[in-house]
Write an enzyme that holds these catalytic residues in place. Structure first.
Site, PDB file in Angstrom:
ATOM      1  N   GLU A  42       0.843  -1.199   0.000  1.00 23.50           N
ATOM      2  CA  GLU A  42       0.000   0.000   0.000  1.00 23.50           C
ATOM      3  C   GLU A  42       0.880   1.251   0.000  1.00 23.50           C
ATOM      4  O   GLU A  42       1.897   1.308   0.684  1.00 23.50           O
ATOM      5  CB  GLU A  42      -0.865  -0.024   1.264  1.00 23.50           C
ATOM      6  CG  GLU A  42      -1.722   1.206   1.487  1.00 23.50           C
ATOM      7  CD  GLU A  42      -2.436   1.193   2.825  1.00 23.50           C
ATOM      8  OE1 GLU A  42      -3.454   1.886   2.950  1.00 23.50           O
ATOM      9  OE2 GLU A  42      -1.976   0.489   3.760  1.00 23.50           O
ATOM     10  N   LYS A 111      -9.369   2.094  -2.155  1.00 23.67           N
ATOM     11  CA  LYS A 111      -9.626   1.530  -0.829  1.00 23.67           C
ATOM     12  C   LYS A 111     -11.023   1.883  -0.325  1.00 23.67           C
ATOM     13  O   LYS A 111     -11.376   3.053  -0.216  1.00 23.67           O
ATOM     14  CB  LYS A 111      -8.562   2.045   0.142  1.00 23.67           C
ATOM     15  CG  LYS A 111      -8.554   1.398   1.517  1.00 23.67           C
ATOM     16  CD  LYS A 111      -7.380   1.964   2.313  1.00 23.67           C
ATOM     17  CE  LYS A 111      -7.208   1.344   3.671  1.00 23.67           C
ATOM     18  NZ  LYS A 111      -6.033   1.936   4.382  1.00 23.67           N
ATOM     19  N   CYS A 145      -5.244  -3.054   2.891  1.00 21.39           N
ATOM     20  CA  CYS A 145      -5.014  -2.910   4.326  1.00 21.39           C
ATOM     21  C   CYS A 145      -6.289  -3.066   5.163  1.00 21.39           C
ATOM     22  O   CYS A 145      -6.760  -4.183   5.360  1.00 21.39           O
ATOM     23  CB  CYS A 145      -4.307  -1.586   4.595  1.00 21.39           C
ATOM     24  SG  CYS A 145      -3.354  -1.585   6.153  1.00 21.39           S
TER      25      CYS A 145
END
Length: 258
Positions: A42, A111, A145
């Protein structure tokens, strides 16, 4: 499919230094089979910074061009975390960008679950939906994540046909056990391969364990990295995945909806 995860120690807000570190790791990797999938963490060229003004890039920015060129040089697919520009002035986009071996873009995922303890949503607004890319014969869903804590985007991607989940992260050492447990859980419940590529080292706020992990569709560990910058490798077998889904039809028994 051959997978190589680049577990890097990301230099804080220094794009050029991170390019150099990745080039060194690629040079030390030895021969890389054409058509492999190379995966980077990330925000892999900036670190998990909320300083959007300093790191956010246009769609064809320096990081995009770097990973596009790397894909061409290696003849490989690439998935990398890049800080893009958001839809509103001053906002960023925490994205996973995927490249073909010719350097062209396959697509990108934003995300869906910003990390609330960092106030990430104020700087990188949430994406709207999972995406599934076709990489060779494989249906691949990238996630980022904090997304790992939520089964919903994984289930939605599974309903879209995902066979391989690629989770890129800046996941801190204080919750390392959660990282490992959740990666295995997502593989088991979706009868899919899961590749988790985390950073190592530290930034001004946190320490990171590395501990990148590649998990098979029965939850078996195929590769597990330590705490140092390293390449984590595995070869994935799609036929065995399809056999497992046929012989133990848990996923097809689930009430999945796209």
């Amino acid at each position: 499919m051959k997978i190589i995860g680049f577990q890097t120690d990301i230099v804080w807000e220094d794009r050029s230094a991170n390019f150099a570190r990745i080039e060194v790791m690629a040079g030390e990797a030895g021969p890389i089979a054409p058509g492999s999938l190379l995966v980077f963490p990330e925000l892999s060229t900036s670190g998990f910074t909320m300083n959007v003004d300093a790191v956010a890039e246009p769609e064809d920015g320096e990081s995009f061009r770097f990973f596009s060129n790397l894909a061409k040089q290696q003849g490989c697919y690439v998935i990398a975390g890049i800080a893009g520009r958001g839809d509103e002035p001053g906002s960023g986009a925490n994205e996973s960008v995927c490249f073909f071996p010719d350097g062209s873009e396959i697509g990108r995922y934003r995300k869906m679950n910003p990390f609330p303890l960092a106030g990430e949503e104020k700087h990188y607004p949430a994406g709207r939906a999972p995406v599934v890319f076709q990489i060779g014969d494989w249906a691949v869903a990238p996630l980022i994540c904090f997304d790992l804590r939520f089964p919903e985007p994984f289930r939605k991607a599974a309903a879209m046909g995902a066979e391989l989940f690629v989770v890129i992260a800046n996941w801190p050492v204080v919750r390392e056990d959660h990282w490992l447990t959740l990666l295995r859980a997502r593989a088991i419940e979706n009868q899919a391969y899961v590749v988790g590529v985390n950073r190592c080292g530290s930034d001004p706020s946190l320490n990171y364990p590395g501990s990148s992990l590649i998990v098979g569709p029965k939850g078996e560990t195929l590769a597990h990295a330590g705490a140092e910058p390293v390449l984590v490798r595995a070869e994935l077998d799609r036929a065995s995945l399809l056999d497992w889904r046929r012989d133990f039809p848990a996923l097809s028994s689930a009430r999945l909806s796209g």
